[in-house]
Design a protein around this motif. Structure first.
Motif, PDB file in Angstrom:
ATOM      1  N   GLY A  11      -4.692   3.424   0.144  1.00 32.75           N
ATOM      2  CA  GLY A  11      -4.227   2.919  -1.149  1.00 32.75           C
ATOM      3  C   GLY A  11      -3.475   3.965  -1.944  1.00 32.75           C
ATOM      4  O   GLY A  11      -3.148   5.020  -1.425  1.00 32.75           O
ATOM      5  N   PRO A  12      -3.211   3.634  -3.166  1.00 28.53           N
ATOM      6  CA  PRO A  12      -3.626   2.405  -3.815  1.00 28.53           C
ATOM      7  C   PRO A  12      -2.908   1.186  -3.239  1.00 28.53           C
ATOM      8  O   PRO A  12      -1.809   1.292  -2.696  1.00 28.53           O
ATOM      9  N   ALA A  37     -14.378   3.914  -5.578  1.00 30.31           N
ATOM     10  CA  ALA A  37     -13.073   3.272  -5.732  1.00 30.31           C
ATOM     11  C   ALA A  37     -12.978   2.706  -7.140  1.00 30.31           C
ATOM     12  O   ALA A  37     -13.982   2.600  -7.852  1.00 30.31           O
ATOM     13  N   TRP A  75     -11.109  -0.742  -9.157  1.00 29.17           N
ATOM     14  CA  TRP A  75     -10.460  -2.038  -8.985  1.00 29.17           C
ATOM     15  C   TRP A  75      -9.976  -2.478 -10.353  1.00 29.17           C
ATOM     16  O   TRP A  75     -10.771  -2.652 -11.274  1.00 29.17           O
ATOM     17  N   GLY A 113       0.818  -1.200   0.000  1.00 30.02           N
ATOM     18  CA  GLY A 113       0.000   0.000   0.000  1.00 30.02           C
ATOM     19  C   GLY A 113       0.855   1.253   0.000  1.00 30.02           C
ATOM     20  O   GLY A 113       1.892   1.295   0.660  1.00 30.02           O
ATOM     21  N   THR A 161     -11.193   6.512  -4.591  1.00 34.19           N
ATOM     22  CA  THR A 161     -11.175   7.716  -5.414  1.00 34.19           C
ATOM     23  C   THR A 161     -12.032   8.825  -4.821  1.00 34.19           C
ATOM     24  O   THR A 161     -12.101   9.911  -5.376  1.00 34.19           O
ATOM     25  N   GLN A 211      -5.144  -4.086  -8.458  1.00 29.30           N
ATOM     26  CA  GLN A 211      -4.948  -2.800  -7.802  1.00 29.30           C
ATOM     27  C   GLN A 211      -6.303  -2.288  -7.330  1.00 29.30           C
ATOM     28  O   GLN A 211      -7.300  -2.437  -8.022  1.00 29.30           O
ATOM     29  N   LEU A 212      -6.291  -1.685  -6.140  1.00 29.49           N
ATOM     30  CA  LEU A 212      -7.499  -1.081  -5.581  1.00 29.49           C
ATOM     31  C   LEU A 212      -7.128   0.301  -5.087  1.00 29.49           C
ATOM     32  O   LEU A 212      -6.138   0.463  -4.373  1.00 29.49           O
ATOM     33  N   ALA A 213      -7.930   1.296  -5.467  1.00 29.16           N
ATOM     34  CA  ALA A 213      -7.682   2.660  -5.010  1.00 29.16           C
ATOM     35  C   ALA A 213      -8.998   3.341  -4.692  1.00 29.16           C
ATOM     36  O   ALA A 213      -9.943   3.282  -5.488  1.00 29.16           O
TER      37      ALA A 213
END
Length: 131
Positions: free
Chosen positions: A81-82, A103, A105, A76, A98, A94-96
């Motif tokens: 995140g991301p 978010a 993915w 991380g 926003t 990847q996960l972030a």
């Protein structure tokens, strides 16, 4: 959408201690492919992110669960995140976050040429986020 960073600073320090979890209960608003074509969706996905070895800014290692799958080690860049992890052989994720309720993915197959079954998929998510 700019509320999330302010909420994070308002949390007591103990809330971000190692072992504290970030949970995202999400609905997939749309799934997009590598060409930019998107299709509406109403799928559901849940993420749990637990810090394992992070610094004061949240940079480091996390355990990340997607739905009921086995937890995976993720890197991380911050507490929100991301996050980057590999799900089995040949798939990077990847996960972030926003925003305070959104978010993305990204699921990206690894490999080149004919070894690559398909291009990346990007899910645009609407989420209930809890810390």
């Amino acid at each position: 959408m700019r509320v999330l960073p302010f909420l994070l600073f308002a949390l007591p320090g103990a809330a971000w201690a190692e072992g504290a979890r970030l949970e995202l209960d999400c609905t997939v608003a749309a799934t997009c492919d590598a060409t930019g074509a998107c299709a509406a969706s109403d799928d559901h996905v849940r993420f749990m992110v637990e810090p394992e070895a992070i610094d004061a800014e949240g940079v480091g290692l996390y355990t990340l669960w997607v739905d009921d799958a086995e937890g995976r080690t993720a890197r991380g860049a911050s507490r929100t995140g991301p996050f980057l992890w590999q799900a089995g052989d040949g798939l990077r994720m990847q996960l972030a976050l926003t925003g305070d309720a959104s978010a993305i993915w990204i699921r990206q197959p690894l490999g080149t040429g004919t070894d690559m079954a398909s291009g990346p998929e990007i899910d645009l998510l609407t989420c209930e986020v809890t810390f």
